[in-house]
Design a protein around this motif. Sequence first.
Motif, short mmCIF file in Angstrom:
data_model
loop_
_atom_site.label_atom_id
_atom_site.label_comp_id
_atom_site.label_asym_id
_atom_site.label_seq_id
_atom_site.Cartn_x
_atom_site.Cartn_y
_atom_site.Cartn_z
N LEU A 1 0.83 -1.22 0.00
CA LEU A 1 0.00 0.00 0.00
C LEU A 1 0.86 1.26 0.00
O LEU A 1 0.57 2.22 -0.72
CB LEU A 1 -0.92 0.01 1.21
N VAL A 2 1.90 1.26 0.82
CA VAL A 2 2.79 2.43 0.89
C VAL A 2 3.48 2.65 -0.46
O VAL A 2 3.61 3.77 -0.93
CB VAL A 2 3.81 2.25 2.03
N THR A 3 3.91 1.55 -1.09
CA THR A 3 4.58 1.65 -2.39
C THR A 3 3.65 2.23 -3.45
O THR A 3 4.07 3.03 -4.28
CB THR A 3 5.08 0.27 -2.83
N ASP A 4 2.39 1.83 -3.43
CA ASP A 4 1.44 2.33 -4.42
C ASP A 4 1.09 3.79 -4.21
O ASP A 4 0.79 4.51 -5.16
CB ASP A 4 0.16 1.49 -4.40
N ARG A 5 1.12 4.26 -2.99
CA ARG A 5 0.66 5.62 -2.70
C ARG A 5 1.75 6.68 -2.68
O ARG A 5 1.47 7.85 -2.89
CB ARG A 5 -0.06 5.64 -1.35
N TYR A 6 2.99 6.30 -2.41
CA TYR A 6 4.04 7.31 -2.22
C TYR A 6 5.17 7.11 -3.22
O TYR A 6 5.24 6.09 -3.91
CB TYR A 6 4.57 7.25 -0.78
#
Length: 146
Positions: free
Chosen positions: A64-69
């Motif tokens: 999730l962090v990789t997709d958003r930031y």
Amino acid sequence: MKSGRIITYSFSFSVRLIFSIGNYFSFFAQSVAAYLFSSALSSVGLLWLIRGIASILLIPIGGLVTDRYNRKRIILTTDLISGMLTLSFFFLTTDNQFWLLPLLAFSTQAVHRLYDPAVKASFKQISYPTPLKKSGAVLFSASFQL
């Protein structure tokens, strides 16, 4: 254009290789420290269990962090945090090893689980469209996954 991508790919490959080697040396050092402080193999097993729990909890969050930031920022931040965590092993003593060693084990595994998806997701930005499968196999074979 091609030479720039080759240099970028080579740099990315080198950085991932160095991070992976350092990460697994850190895991080895944690296991050795757990055994030396307690003289029991059960403490090493408990340490591996703590790292496994960190992986299970943080693999979805890493995605999730990789997709958003920004992936580049995630990679640089996790590299910096990993270096600081590695340096914190100098503070291990027989008095604080019961709480600090499991905390460091959980933290290093958490950082690795945030780093790994960012690197894998950024791979498509530096590879050529046609030899994607060949270059991906080389990059991921260097990661030495457990």
